[in-house]
Each structure stands twice: as C-alpha cells, then as structure tokens.
Write a protein that holds these residues in place. Structure first.
Motif, PDB file in Angstrom:
ATOM      1  N   TYR A 205       0.906  -1.211   0.117  1.00  0.00           N
ATOM      2  CA  TYR A 205       0.095   0.023  -0.060  1.00  0.00           C
ATOM      3  C   TYR A 205       0.795   1.368  -0.206  1.00  0.00           C
ATOM      4  N   GLU A 206       1.846   1.286   0.826  1.00  0.00           N
ATOM      5  CA  GLU A 206       2.842   2.335   0.868  1.00  0.00           C
ATOM      6  C   GLU A 206       3.426   2.536  -0.386  1.00  0.00           C
ATOM      7  N   MET A 207       4.100   1.640  -1.255  1.00  0.00           N
ATOM      8  CA  MET A 207       4.548   1.745  -2.429  1.00  0.00           C
ATOM      9  C   MET A 207       3.625   2.275  -3.472  1.00  0.00           C
ATOM     10  N   ARG A 208       2.273   1.745  -3.380  1.00  0.00           N
ATOM     11  CA  ARG A 208       1.556   2.305  -4.229  1.00  0.00           C
ATOM     12  C   ARG A 208       1.010   3.648  -3.848  1.00  0.00           C
ATOM     13  N   ARG A 209       1.081   4.241  -2.926  1.00  0.00           N
ATOM     14  CA  ARG A 209       0.945   5.578  -2.310  1.00  0.00           C
ATOM     15  C   ARG A 209       2.085   6.512  -2.820  1.00  0.00           C
ATOM     16  N   GLU A 210       3.247   6.011  -2.660  1.00  0.00           N
ATOM     17  CA  GLU A 210       4.436   6.746  -3.191  1.00  0.00           C
ATOM     18  C   GLU A 210       4.283   6.681  -4.843  1.00  0.00           C
ATOM     19  N   ARG A 211       4.023   5.851  -5.457  1.00  0.00           N
ATOM     20  CA  ARG A 211       3.974   5.894  -6.890  1.00  0.00           C
ATOM     21  C   ARG A 211       2.866   6.795  -7.444  1.00  0.00           C
ATOM     22  N   ASP A 212       1.629   6.620  -6.579  1.00  0.00           N
ATOM     23  CA  ASP A 212       0.600   7.762  -7.127  1.00  0.00           C
ATOM     24  C   ASP A 212       0.951   9.263  -6.674  1.00  0.00           C
TER      25      ASP A 212
ATOM     26  N   TYR B 236       3.690   2.993 -15.255  1.00  0.00           N
ATOM     27  CA  TYR B 236       3.286   1.849 -14.497  1.00  0.00           C
ATOM     28  C   TYR B 236       4.045   0.567 -15.339  1.00  0.00           C
ATOM     29  N   CYS B 237       5.437   0.431 -14.994  1.00  0.00           N
ATOM     30  CA  CYS B 237       6.264  -0.431 -15.305  1.00  0.00           C
ATOM     31  C   CYS B 237       6.148  -1.733 -14.854  1.00  0.00           C
ATOM     32  N   SER B 238       6.605  -2.572 -15.235  1.00  0.00           N
ATOM     33  CA  SER B 238       6.398  -3.934 -14.586  1.00  0.00           C
ATOM     34  C   SER B 238       8.017  -4.314 -14.190  1.00  0.00           C
TER      35      SER B 238
END
Length: 102
Positions: free
Chosen positions: A73-80, A94-96
């Motif tokens: 969740y924290e990684m997704r929040r930082e990316r957003d 959105y790189c794999s």
C-alpha cells in the motif's frame, strides 16, 4: 490480544475439538504455529505471552499478511504521489518489475 490461543472455558470437549482450527493439515503457517505452541507449552500461557511475543508476531503475520499489505500500500501511495507530482510520466508510470526481482 491472544484470545484465539486459549479457550475461555476448559473442558474435555475443548481438548477434543482444539485441533480443528489449526494450521497443521498442510497449512502454510504450520511451522510457525508449531514453534509458537512449543514455546507456549514450555513457559505456560501467562508467561509465554511475554517470552514468545516474537513467535506470536511471526504467526500473526503468516496468517494475515498485514505487513506485506502495508508495504504494498505504501509503495502504491508513493507511486501515485510521484505521478501526481509529474515525476513519473509516460511509460515509467506503470512499469512491470524486472524478471528476477522476486
């Protein structure tokens, strides 16, 4: 905190049905549960809660995966946040992951 480890009322019926909800039948947390129960048996339930707290935390993480979910969740929040700040744009948004990153 540890209401799920010891029943409120002990009887022969709770002894018989105690193994129904364990992770010992091909569960992914079987080893952590066994180490935790061995530690609690060695120290007793009251004292074992303090002495075996690291095993309790490991077993709870194996059951719930909350630390793993919080990290995701924290990684997704930082990316957003970086996308909103225009630091990531285009193909970098959105790189794999790299093939051997696991």
């Amino acid at each position: 905190m540890l209401y799920f480890l010891s029943p409120f009322f002990l009887s022969p019926f709770t002894d018989i049905t105690g193994g129904i909800h364990s992770h010992q039948m091909l569960g992914r947390c079987a080893q952590q549960e066994m180490a935790l129960l061995d530690c609690l048996e060695a120290y007793g339930f009251g004292r074992g809660v303090k002495k075996c707290s690291y095993l309790i935390d490991d077993f709870r993480e194996c059951q719930t995966h909350m630390k793993q979910f919080r990290r995701f969740y924290e990684m997704r929040r930082e990316r957003d946040r970086q996308i909103a700040a225009k630091k990531l744009c285009g193909d970098k948004m959105y790189c794999s992951p790299v093939v051997d990153s696991y």
